[in-house]
Design a protein around this motif. Structure first.
Motif, PDB file in Angstrom:
ATOM      1  N   VAL A  92      84.672 -49.241 105.418  1.00  0.00           N
ATOM      2  CA  VAL A  92      85.636 -48.852 106.219  1.00  0.00           C
ATOM      3  C   VAL A  92      87.090 -48.891 105.538  1.00  0.00           C
ATOM      4  CG1 VAL A  92      87.019 -49.016 108.157  1.00  0.00           C
ATOM      5  CG2 VAL A  92      84.565 -48.929 108.466  1.00  0.00           C
ATOM      6  N   ARG A  95      87.115 -46.467 102.509  1.00  0.00           N
ATOM      7  CA  ARG A  95      87.374 -45.041 103.060  1.00  0.00           C
ATOM      8  C   ARG A  95      88.925 -44.805 103.265  1.00  0.00           C
ATOM      9  NH1 ARG A  95      89.967 -42.874 107.477  1.00  0.00           N
ATOM     10  NH2 ARG A  95      89.312 -40.616 107.778  1.00  0.00           N
ATOM     11  N   ASN A  96      89.532 -45.800 104.367  1.00  0.00           N
ATOM     12  CA  ASN A  96      90.840 -45.701 104.462  1.00  0.00           C
ATOM     13  C   ASN A  96      91.591 -45.565 103.397  1.00  0.00           C
ATOM     14  OD1 ASN A  96      89.993 -45.801 107.242  1.00  0.00           O
ATOM     15  ND2 ASN A  96      90.442 -47.813 107.623  1.00  0.00           N
ATOM     16  N   PHE A  99      91.285 -42.297 101.312  1.00  0.00           N
ATOM     17  CA  PHE A  99      91.667 -41.183 102.003  1.00  0.00           C
ATOM     18  C   PHE A  99      92.943 -40.743 101.928  1.00  0.00           C
ATOM     19  CE2 PHE A  99      92.908 -38.950 106.296  1.00  0.00           C
ATOM     20  CZ  PHE A  99      91.709 -38.045 106.458  1.00  0.00           C
ATOM     21  N   ARG A 211      89.805 -35.191 101.421  1.00  0.00           N
ATOM     22  CA  ARG A 211      89.633 -36.100 102.595  1.00  0.00           C
ATOM     23  C   ARG A 211      88.249 -35.601 103.236  1.00  0.00           C
ATOM     24  NH1 ARG A 211      95.988 -36.058 104.678  1.00  0.00           N
ATOM     25  NH2 ARG A 211      96.526 -38.126 103.536  1.00  0.00           N
ATOM     26  N   ALA A 212      87.887 -34.367 103.186  1.00  0.00           N
ATOM     27  CA  ALA A 212      86.813 -33.940 103.855  1.00  0.00           C
ATOM     28  C   ALA A 212      85.586 -34.318 102.938  1.00  0.00           C
ATOM     29  CB  ALA A 212      86.670 -32.343 104.032  1.00  0.00           C
ATOM     30  N   ASP A 215      85.053 -38.224 103.798  1.00  0.00           N
ATOM     31  CA  ASP A 215      84.610 -38.636 104.999  1.00  0.00           C
ATOM     32  C   ASP A 215      83.152 -38.021 105.241  1.00  0.00           C
ATOM     33  OD1 ASP A 215      86.609 -39.962 106.417  1.00  0.00           O
ATOM     34  OD2 ASP A 215      87.324 -38.000 107.329  1.00  0.00           O
ATOM     35  N   PHE A 218      81.234 -40.976 103.533  1.00  0.00           N
ATOM     36  CA  PHE A 218      81.511 -42.068 104.437  1.00  0.00           C
ATOM     37  C   PHE A 218      80.582 -42.061 105.577  1.00  0.00           C
ATOM     38  CE2 PHE A 218      83.708 -43.750 108.109  1.00  0.00           C
ATOM     39  CZ  PHE A 218      83.677 -45.269 107.738  1.00  0.00           C
ATOM     40  N   ASN A 219      80.523 -40.966 106.106  1.00  0.00           N
ATOM     41  CA  ASN A 219      79.535 -40.682 107.374  1.00  0.00           C
ATOM     42  C   ASN A 219      78.118 -41.080 106.989  1.00  0.00           C
ATOM     43  OD1 ASN A 219      81.917 -40.405 109.092  1.00  0.00           O
ATOM     44  ND2 ASN A 219      81.507 -37.952 108.511  1.00  0.00           N
ATOM     45  N   THR A 222      77.728 -44.826 106.156  1.00  0.00           N
ATOM     46  CA  THR A 222      77.691 -45.692 107.637  1.00  0.00           C
ATOM     47  C   THR A 222      76.423 -45.608 108.023  1.00  0.00           C
ATOM     48  OG1 THR A 222      80.040 -45.081 108.030  1.00  0.00           O
ATOM     49  CG2 THR A 222      79.025 -45.760 109.788  1.00  0.00           C
TER      50      THR A 222
END
Length: 226
Positions: A92, A95-96, A99, A211-212, A215, A218-219, A222
């Motif tokens: 996380v 990712r942040n 991003f 960013r897409a 993410d 990341f998804n 996760t």
């Protein structure tokens, strides 16, 4: 793991000269991590890398010490090192930060990238498409690294490039895990959007595409950490 065993298909390692040896070994090991050549769960020894590079163990130990301090590697057992486990909290956090930082670098690149850079990106994009179609994970990851860092270098900031490289040292080995999910195809759609935005000098559009892409990966990761 013997030195010869580290010479695996798709990983090109050439003996190094003795000029600025410690920095060159560090750079080479860094690139092995960034382009996915050292994968999670794989153990690598000082001696295997020293044999592969054609150097003594001393500059390899120094490179691994620096990369361990940067959380890119960890001591697994004895003289073996490997990729640190990825916790949900660290994922996380990575990712942040990515991003924000990678989007900024891409927007700056939209202002500065020249036609030669656009042509280079187009070649990387073609390799990404070919590697994905062939199911060639190693070639895909090398092209993915080349594509993204062509953008980030075009931002014209050594400081932001160093920050992004440190972030990728921690996350990019886990891109090996994304293939079976179909993420490489999704990522290539975002790569096309990045390319189009950079070609059109559209900073906001390239930030959205970066960013897409972050993410989407990341998804998937996760879900794999459950």
């Amino acid at each position: 793991m013997a030195g010869a065993a580290f010479r695996k298909p798709g990983v090109e390692i050439t003996p190094l000269s003795r000029e600025t040896l410690q920095d060159r070994v560090y750079r080479h090991v860094t690139e092995l991590i960034l382009d996915g050549s050292i994968v999670p769960g794989e153990m690598v020894t000082v001696q295997s890398l020293a044999d592969a590079f054609g150097v003594s163990p001393m500059p390899v130990r120094e490179a691994l010490r620096r990369l361990t301090a940067a959380n890119a590697l960890m001591v697994v057992s004895g003289r073996s090192i490997g990729i640190p486990a990825l916790s949900r909290a660290r994922l996380v956090d990575l990712r942040n930060v990515r991003f924000e930082i990678e989007a900024i670098a891409a927007a700056w690149a939209a202002e500065h990238m020249d036609e030669q850079g656009i042509t280079r990106l187009a070649r990387h994009l073609e390799v990404l498409e070919q590697a994905n179609a062939a199911g060639d994970v190693k070639s895909y990851l090398r092209a993915n690294y080349a594509f993204h860092f062509s953008i980030y270098r075009a931002a014209g900031s050594e400081n932001i490039l160093n920050i992004i490289e440190n972030l990728w040292l921690q996350i990019s080995p886990y891109f090996n895990m994304l293939h079976d999910s179909g993420n490489y195809s999704t990522a290539n759609e975002h790569h096309k959007e990045m390319f189009a935005a950079l070609r059109d000098r559209d900073g906001e559009a390239v930030k959205t595409a970066v960013r897409a892409d972050i993410d989407a990966a990341f998804n998937v990761l996760t879900g794999l950490l459950k």
